[in-house]
Design a protein around this motif. Structure first.
Motif, PDB file in Angstrom:
ATOM      1  N   GLY A 137       0.806  -1.208   0.000  1.00 22.17           N
ATOM      2  CA  GLY A 137       0.000   0.000   0.000  1.00 22.17           C
ATOM      3  C   GLY A 137       0.838   1.255   0.000  1.00 22.17           C
ATOM      4  O   GLY A 137       2.031   1.233  -0.357  1.00 22.17           O
ATOM      5  N   ASP A 138       0.236   2.366   0.410  1.00 24.11           N
ATOM      6  CA  ASP A 138       0.915   3.660   0.462  1.00 24.11           C
ATOM      7  C   ASP A 138       0.806   4.232   1.866  1.00 24.11           C
ATOM      8  O   ASP A 138      -0.023   3.809   2.675  1.00 24.11           O
ATOM      9  CB  ASP A 138       0.291   4.633  -0.542  1.00 24.11           C
ATOM     10  CG  ASP A 138       0.410   4.133  -1.970  1.00 24.11           C
ATOM     11  OD1 ASP A 138       1.538   3.860  -2.409  1.00 24.11           O
ATOM     12  OD2 ASP A 138      -0.639   4.006  -2.639  1.00 24.11           O
ATOM     13  N   CYS A 139       1.645   5.227   2.135  1.00 19.45           N
ATOM     14  CA  CYS A 139       1.647   5.820   3.469  1.00 19.45           C
ATOM     15  C   CYS A 139       2.005   7.296   3.396  1.00 19.45           C
ATOM     16  O   CYS A 139       2.681   7.739   2.476  1.00 19.45           O
ATOM     17  CB  CYS A 139       2.632   5.092   4.395  1.00 19.45           C
ATOM     18  SG  CYS A 139       4.302   4.932   3.720  1.00 19.45           S
ATOM     19  N   VAL A 140       1.527   8.039   4.400  1.00 18.22           N
ATOM     20  CA  VAL A 140       1.863   9.457   4.550  1.00 18.22           C
ATOM     21  C   VAL A 140       2.316   9.663   5.988  1.00 18.22           C
ATOM     22  O   VAL A 140       1.586   9.332   6.936  1.00 18.22           O
ATOM     23  CB  VAL A 140       0.663  10.363   4.238  1.00 18.22           C
ATOM     24  CG1 VAL A 140       1.046  11.830   4.458  1.00 18.22           C
ATOM     25  CG2 VAL A 140       0.182  10.150   2.814  1.00 18.22           C
ATOM     26  N   VAL A 141       3.522  10.217   6.163  1.00 17.63           N
ATOM     27  CA  VAL A 141       4.124  10.395   7.488  1.00 17.63           C
ATOM     28  C   VAL A 141       4.067  11.862   7.878  1.00 17.63           C
ATOM     29  O   VAL A 141       4.449  12.732   7.089  1.00 17.63           O
ATOM     30  CB  VAL A 141       5.583   9.905   7.498  1.00 17.63           C
ATOM     31  CG1 VAL A 141       6.185  10.057   8.896  1.00 17.63           C
ATOM     32  CG2 VAL A 141       5.671   8.460   7.026  1.00 17.63           C
ATOM     33  N   SER A 142       3.593  12.132   9.088  1.00 17.07           N
ATOM     34  CA  SER A 142       3.604  13.489   9.652  1.00 17.07           C
ATOM     35  C   SER A 142       4.172  13.401  11.057  1.00 17.07           C
ATOM     36  O   SER A 142       3.525  12.846  11.954  1.00 17.07           O
ATOM     37  CB  SER A 142       2.190  14.084   9.693  1.00 17.07           C
ATOM     38  OG  SER A 142       1.634  14.153   8.392  1.00 17.07           O
TER      39      SER A 142
END
Length: 510
Positions: free
Chosen positions: A373-378
């Protein structure tokens, strides 16, 4: 703790030594020697083809700058499949076969190439390297008459390393006749084995690659080097971890081969030693889709961070670190320490607000990952009442976690505690011409001149006491803990004294 850099800087930073032209200091020559390698091209079977040349390690991660004609044929544009890399152990002996390298970039028109060390001599992958390397300088600042220094395996009198000195004789275009600065002429003594070897300026920065020597009328001979300015097109996209020496200064700036985009830094400061980090990882398109909340509080020895990742009722162990070998940031979490879910971020996924990456599932530490899948890191750094964006890399103050490398500026106040003498308050007043910061160190009624600087991965403080002796505190990232960094202390009778141990010391930003 290393003190070589401090000794070399005592004269230059404090300006207490006689000026005037000097030879390269011994410690700089030793560093260059250790970063100079002999390169021997081979065929696909690893058999030597009989040629040899020189090269310079320009990154601790094992990247070598050399000539194209050392590792390939500029006419046919065929590169040698394997390069035998020999390193120097003793200056009075021929270099020893240590590594295997592969050409990762080359330009036959420029006669320049980049070799990367990939295996040891037994053909085993080298993994992460930390080799002696040279700093890159500014060849555009050279003028006729400037001193230059050449290192390489000249071939005259055997194949031990040779050193020669000379001066810049002039500039010329690509055809060696027209105007331009594509080639630099010099008069240092060289031989065929010098091809690919480094040419250095008076500060010890690499400013060229020796490439050719041509005979002229009346038995004259002129040597030519490619200026480093011509090599940037190969170095910047293909080499990680190289270091650029600021013009006229021994201070250096670590440089990577990527552009972070927007306001982002690469690699991100948080992944290379900032303590106490919190934030989220949003996962889409996989069985583990959802938002994971991260709380990373433990600084690991390798510079990464460890903590927890929570999603709903799930709580798992989390890790956050920068993989120098693949130039990637990894955020991963595991329930049992065997199977991992990993969000992998590459430089192209970095923006000023977050990092976008791909999710991979690993069954265990030995298995290959499966794209999931995909991911977004904050993420943000947790400080004492404040927070800093993961992509700003701003230094923290007021008792907050100390960033590494530290951000120095005039007006800061530091504390320096020596086990041998006690605590100094150090006020930085102004930047000096050498890249450091001048200031005053006070302890009770004692007031001394001081300089604080960061170079070669080391933060060090130099205090000149009233009796003209020096007290030095040298620290590295390994000693970083929260708002302070711990190191070793030495005392020096004068700028030429190698110093004696004086216990430990701690530096902290107020």
């Amino acid at each position: 703790m290393r003190n070589i850099g401090v000794l070399a800087w005592l004269c230059g930073l404090l300006l207490w030594c006689w000026g005037g032209a000097q030879a390269l200091p011994k410690d700089i020559r030793e560093r260059i020697i250790q970063a100079t390698v002999m390169l021997l091209p081979t065929d696909q079977n690893g058999d030597l083809d009989g040629s040899r040349g020189s090269g310079s390690i320009i990154s601790p991660q094992g990247y070598i700058l050399t000539n194209y004609h050392v590792v390939g044929d500029p006419e046919t544009r065929v590169l040698s499949p394997w390069i035998q890399v020999r390193t120097i152990r003793f200056v009075d002996r021929e270099p020893e076969f240590t590594y295997w390298g592969k050409v990762v970039a080359g330009d036959p028109n420029l006669d320049l190439a980049i070799v990367q060390i990939v295996e040891d001599k037994d053909e085993k992958p080298v993994g992460r390297l930390n080799l002696p390397s040279v700093e890159l300088g500014d060849s555009n600042s050279l003028i006729i008459g400037d001193d230059i220094f050449v290192f390489g395996f000249q071939g005259t009198g055997g194949y031990t390393i040779s050193f020669s000195r000379g001066s810049v004789g002039g500039f010329t275009g690509d055809d060696l006749e027209s105007s331009g600065r594509q080639w630099i002429k010099h008069d240092a003594q060289t031989g065929p084995g010098n091809s690919g070897g480094g040419v250095y300026d008076e500060s010890g920065a690499l400013i060229g690659v020796h490439s050719a020597g041509l005979a002229g009328g009346g038995n004259s001979r002129t040597a030519f080097m490619r200026p480093l300015a011509v090599a940037w097109g190969l170095v910047t996209p293909n080499v990680t971890g190289f270091v650029v020496k600021k013009s006229g200064s021994a201070a250096v700036t670590a440089t990577t081969n990527v552009s972070s985009g927007a306001a982002g830094l690469w690699p991100p400061t948080l992944a290379t030693g900032r303590n106490s980090v919190a934030g989220t990882v949003r996962v889409t398109g996989s069985a583990g889709a959802g938002t994971w909340t991260l709380d990373l509080t433990e600084l690991l020895k390798d510079g990464g961070l460890k903590g927890t990742a929570r999603s709903g009722s799930q709580s798992q162990t989390a890790f956050f670190y920068y993989d120098e070998d693949d130039n990637e940031v990894w955020v991963e979490w595991t329930r049992d320490g065997k199977a991992f879910t990993s969000c992998i971020v590459e430089p192209g996924g970095v923006s000023s607000s977050d990092w976008k990456g791909a999710v991979y599932a690993f069954k265990d530490l030995e298995s290959d990952g499966t794209r999931a899948g995909d991911c977004v890191v904050s993420l943000k750094a947790k400080t004492a009442g404040t927070s800093a964006s993961a992509t700003t890399g701003a230094a923290s103050a007021g008792g907050a976690a100390l960033a590494w490398p530290p951000s120095l500026k005039a007006g800061q106040t530091w504390t320096a505690t020596f086990t041998s003498v006690g605590t100094y308050n150090v006020a930085l007043s102004k930047a000096n011409s050498e890249g450091g910061f001048d200031g005053t160190a006070t302890r009770g009624s004692e007031s001394s001149s001081a300089i604080l600087d960061y170079a070669d991965g080391e933060l060090f403080l130099i205090v000149q006491r009233s009796d003209k002796t020096f007290l030095v505190c040298s620290t590295e990232r390994a000693g970083l803990s929260g708002a302070t960094v711990r190191g070793s202390a030495t005392t020096h009778k004068n700028a030429d004294d190698k110093g004696t141990g004086a216990g430990t010391c701690t530096l902290g930003l107020k």
